[in-house]
Design an enzyme around this catalytic site. Structure first.
Site, PDB file in Angstrom:
ATOM      1  N   LYS A  10      66.074  31.599 -26.430  1.00 20.56           N
ATOM      2  CA  LYS A  10      65.475  32.646 -25.585  1.00 20.56           C
ATOM      3  C   LYS A  10      66.124  32.696 -24.196  1.00 20.56           C
ATOM      4  CE  LYS A  10      61.210  31.156 -25.584  1.00 20.56           C
ATOM      5  NZ  LYS A  10      61.373  29.838 -26.252  1.00 20.56           N
ATOM      6  N   ARG A  53      51.547  32.035 -24.959  1.00 21.12           N
ATOM      7  CA  ARG A  53      51.695  30.966 -25.948  1.00 21.12           C
ATOM      8  C   ARG A  53      50.400  30.722 -26.705  1.00 21.12           C
ATOM      9  NH1 ARG A  53      56.355  28.374 -23.029  1.00 21.12           N
ATOM     10  NH2 ARG A  53      57.030  26.562 -24.211  1.00 21.12           N
ATOM     11  N   ARG A  69      70.625  19.013 -25.760  1.00 19.41           N
ATOM     12  CA  ARG A  69      70.664  20.033 -24.716  1.00 19.41           C
ATOM     13  C   ARG A  69      70.725  19.430 -23.313  1.00 19.41           C
ATOM     14  NH1 ARG A  69      66.331  24.956 -24.457  1.00 19.41           N
ATOM     15  NH2 ARG A  69      64.870  23.455 -23.576  1.00 19.41           N
ATOM     16  N   ARG A  74      66.343  17.364 -19.909  1.00 23.72           N
ATOM     17  CA  ARG A  74      64.937  17.532 -19.538  1.00 23.72           C
ATOM     18  C   ARG A  74      64.098  16.461 -20.226  1.00 23.72           C
ATOM     19  NH1 ARG A  74      63.449  23.731 -20.683  1.00 23.72           N
ATOM     20  NH2 ARG A  74      61.549  22.733 -21.404  1.00 23.72           N
ATOM     21  N   ARG A 114      56.552  19.497 -28.895  1.00 29.35           N
ATOM     22  CA  ARG A 114      56.570  20.896 -28.426  1.00 29.35           C
ATOM     23  C   ARG A 114      56.693  21.846 -29.610  1.00 29.35           C
ATOM     24  NH1 ARG A 114      61.454  20.729 -24.939  1.00 29.35           N
ATOM     25  NH2 ARG A 114      61.139  22.899 -24.345  1.00 29.35           N
TER      26      ARG A 114
HETATM   27  P1  AMP Z   1      59.527  26.072 -21.777  1.00 29.25           P
HETATM   28  O1  AMP Z   1      60.575  25.927 -20.724  1.00 29.25           O
HETATM   29  O2  AMP Z   1      59.154  27.488 -22.062  1.00 29.25           O
HETATM   30  O3  AMP Z   1      59.854  25.278 -23.022  1.00 29.25           O
HETATM   31  O4  AMP Z   1      58.189  25.425 -21.150  1.00 29.25           O
HETATM   32  C1  AMP Z   1      58.169  24.068 -20.740  1.00 29.25           C
HETATM   33  C2  AMP Z   1      56.742  23.591 -20.665  1.00 29.25           C
HETATM   34  O5  AMP Z   1      56.012  24.348 -19.687  1.00 29.25           O
HETATM   35  C3  AMP Z   1      55.929  23.736 -21.941  1.00 29.25           C
HETATM   36  O6  AMP Z   1      56.160  22.679 -22.860  1.00 29.25           O
HETATM   37  C4  AMP Z   1      54.497  23.714 -21.376  1.00 29.25           C
HETATM   38  O7  AMP Z   1      54.131  22.412 -20.994  1.00 29.25           O
HETATM   39  C5  AMP Z   1      54.655  24.536 -20.098  1.00 29.25           C
HETATM   40  N1  AMP Z   1      54.434  25.990 -20.329  1.00 29.25           N
HETATM   41  C6  AMP Z   1      55.350  26.986 -20.201  1.00 29.25           C
HETATM   42  N2  AMP Z   1      54.808  28.170 -20.492  1.00 29.25           N
HETATM   43  C7  AMP Z   1      53.525  27.938 -20.823  1.00 29.25           C
HETATM   44  C8  AMP Z   1      52.440  28.763 -21.262  1.00 29.25           C
HETATM   45  N3  AMP Z   1      52.594  30.096 -21.421  1.00 29.25           N
HETATM   46  N4  AMP Z   1      51.250  28.165 -21.517  1.00 29.25           N
HETATM   47  C9  AMP Z   1      51.079  26.853 -21.350  1.00 29.25           C
HETATM   48  N5  AMP Z   1      52.050  26.002 -20.980  1.00 29.25           N
HETATM   49  C10 AMP Z   1      53.269  26.536 -20.705  1.00 29.25           C
END
Ligand code: AMP
Length: 227
Positions: free
Chosen positions: A13, A88, A127, A160, A171
């Site tokens: 994405k 989400r 990554r 990360r 995740r």
């Molecule tokens: P991402 O970079 O999108 O993989 O997000 C990293 C982390 O941020 C996720 O594993 C969650 O802990 C938190 N996070 C990001 N977006 C959301 C969301 N819409 N709802 C809840 N937690 C989120």
């Protein structure tokens, strides 16, 4: 144009959003990036979110909904935006519906990047992320170049914490349990284009553009690793 990018962590994405942002001149609003910036800045929100992010769990709906409400009302989103990482959960999707209605906007397309789970783990486990610009790289599929640092801003690339195998696996489990069902919400509205996320970044980009009814770029562009 308002776009929703949908898919699992490691599904590409961010990589595609980076391209779309340049192509259409609209901001990439990624809730994960916003949260990581809060953690880095040491804000109250960042302190609360840090442990949740590290475990690969979701921050509470009301917290993330508040963040998105504020962000989408900022002036740079007036011409449109690419929303990534939100919603989400079903309550988040309902809150987003209300917000879009309040703003008199609608999504043109929901781009669902579809990638098998084993490939997601493979991508996440190798990554590397730039802590400054959040671009991601992969030593195998798209190394950052001769220099090991980020080619865009020279920052040292890091893994990360939540890309480490245990958190990454969690995740993906969280995604399958809570986030994948949200797709049906948009499918019912006929908004979803399923994009095969396997293959080169360029080929995935062509599929994304085709789903949006746009031709591929005539000129070659810089590409980076899936993530
Ligand atoms: P991402 O970079 O999108 O993989 O997000 C990293 C982390 O941020 C996720 O594993 C969650 O802990 C938190 N996070 C990001 N977006 C959301 C969301 N819409 N709802 C809840 N937690 C989120």
């Amino acid at each position: 144009m308002n776009l929703l990018l949908y898919g699992a962590p490691g599904g590409g994405k961010g990589t595609q959003a980076d391209y779309l942002r340049g192509r259409f001149g609209i901001p990439h609003v990624a809730t994960g990036d916003i949260l990581r910036a809060e953690v880095k800045a040491g804000t109250e929100l960042g302190k609360q979110a840090n442990a949740i992010l590290e475990r690969g769990e979701l921050v509470p709906d009301e917290v993330i909904i508040g963040i998105v409400r504020r962000r989408l009302r900022e002036p740079d989103c007036e011409r449109g935006f690419i929303l990534d990482g939100f919603p989400r959960t079903i309550p988040q999707a309902k809150a987003l519906d209300r917000l879009m209605e309040e703003m008199g906007r609608r999504f043109q397309r929901v781009l669902y990047m579809s990638v098998p789970a084993e490939e997601l783990i493979r991508r996440l486990s190798g990554r590397l992320t730039c802590p400054a610009c959040q671009r991601t790289y992969h030593p195998e599929h798209n190394p950052p170049g001769a220099h090991p640092n980020c080619p865009h801003d020279g920052a040292e690339l890091v893994m990360r914490d939540d890309d480490r195998p245990e958190a990454a696996r969690h995740r993906i489990e969280v995604y399958l349990a809570y986030t994948l069902p949200v797709l049906d919400y948009y499918r019912k509205e006929g908004l979803v284009s399923e994009i095969d996320g396997l293959g080169t970044i360029q080929s995935v980009r062509h599929r994304v553009l085709a789903a949006l009814g746009h031709a591929p770029d005539p000129a070659p562009t810089h590409s980076r690793s899936p993530g």
